[in-house]
Design a protein around this motif. Sequence first.
Motif, PDB file in Angstrom:
ATOM      1  N   ASP A 102       0.820  -1.205   0.000  1.00 31.21           N
ATOM      2  CA  ASP A 102       0.000   0.000   0.000  1.00 31.21           C
ATOM      3  C   ASP A 102       0.858   1.261   0.000  1.00 31.21           C
ATOM      4  OD1 ASP A 102      -2.146  -1.658   0.001  1.00 31.21           O
ATOM      5  OD2 ASP A 102      -2.938  -1.057   1.957  1.00 31.21           O
ATOM      6  N   SER A 111      -3.388   2.801   5.122  1.00 28.29           N
ATOM      7  CA  SER A 111      -4.319   3.330   6.115  1.00 28.29           C
ATOM      8  C   SER A 111      -4.487   2.301   7.235  1.00 28.29           C
ATOM      9  CB  SER A 111      -5.680   3.625   5.480  1.00 28.29           C
ATOM     10  OG  SER A 111      -6.632   3.967   6.476  1.00 28.29           O
ATOM     11  N   ASP A 113      -6.822   2.050   9.169  1.00 24.38           N
ATOM     12  CA  ASP A 113      -8.230   1.678   9.309  1.00 24.38           C
ATOM     13  C   ASP A 113      -8.596   0.519   8.387  1.00 24.38           C
ATOM     14  OD1 ASP A 113      -8.672   3.676  11.162  1.00 24.38           O
ATOM     15  OD2 ASP A 113      -9.166   5.168   9.637  1.00 24.38           O
ATOM     16  N   ARG A 114      -7.665   0.043   7.629  1.00 23.90           N
ATOM     17  CA  ARG A 114      -7.952  -1.001   6.650  1.00 23.90           C
ATOM     18  C   ARG A 114      -8.364  -2.303   7.339  1.00 23.90           C
ATOM     19  NH1 ARG A 114      -4.436  -3.142   1.452  1.00 23.90           N
ATOM     20  NH2 ARG A 114      -5.590  -5.071   1.190  1.00 23.90           N
ATOM     21  N   SER A 115      -9.345  -2.954   6.745  1.00 26.23           N
ATOM     22  CA  SER A 115      -9.741  -4.287   7.207  1.00 26.23           C
ATOM     23  C   SER A 115      -9.579  -5.258   6.055  1.00 26.23           C
ATOM     24  CB  SER A 115     -11.196  -4.292   7.701  1.00 26.23           C
ATOM     25  OG  SER A 115     -12.080  -3.909   6.651  1.00 26.23           O
ATOM     26  N   TRP A 132      -1.968  -3.589  13.063  1.00 26.64           N
ATOM     27  CA  TRP A 132      -1.064  -3.308  11.948  1.00 26.64           C
ATOM     28  C   TRP A 132       0.307  -2.855  12.433  1.00 26.64           C
ATOM     29  CZ3 TRP A 132      -2.376  -5.048   7.351  1.00 26.64           C
ATOM     30  CH2 TRP A 132      -3.733  -5.230   7.056  1.00 26.64           C
TER      31      TRP A 132
END
Length: 242
Positions: A102, A111, A113-115, A132
């Motif tokens: 990424d 990010s 917040d990535r899932s 992470w």
Amino acid sequence: SVEITKKMSREHLWNSADYKHYLSSLTDYRHVQDVYNYMSLLKEGNESIRDKNAPSSSKDKRQNRTRRFDRDYYRTCVSEGLRSICYRFTLAPFRAGIKLEDNLTLANGFSYDRSLPGENPNSGEENDPRIWSAPVVDDADPTTFASDLVGSGELVFLTANQLMDNMSNDNPEIKDPLRGCRYAAAMELAYEPRIRRHLRDIYRAHALLTTHPSNKGRDGIDAFHEFYGLQLIHNKPVKEHF
């Protein structure tokens, strides 16, 4: 058994939905081969765990003939449960690979917040940004952490003859009980498909090729030789040739 499952640490090594999505996007055979090699490494580690915990009468010694000798120390580390210990203070390889990809391919980078596929972004812990980042061992320095694990019998101190041959007896690396944990984590990180893919691209983008003819080449390569021009390459970008 529960002990075998704990040693395998599948949740730190593999997200099925994510890798299925990743495989579906690949067009280069080398990238597919990277996934295969990663799975082969994990399979060898898991088999070593099963062999370690299986009754001696049920072990098939013939399987050892097909195993790579350069992974002997890795299999030993994993079979002793060091994989499950190392991921208490290191980031899971597939998450490290996603972060690297990424950061290199997305305009805004990674990010937190990535899932991942299969994870519920609305659930609590799975959406925690801390997953992470490498875990932190609270209230203990590395020496205390290792000493407590050795004292409890969970951490087995291993020696590697191939490493000791190149080290003096005074080298602190020889006496470090966490060396086997770091070795197992480093092997799995080095085989992670995304990491191999993008480090290969970085290498190709920056590597330069320089050639010098041998004495035979100076005499034998003339303007009509099939290799004429290749004997005097200077700082040629590798990406232009390979």
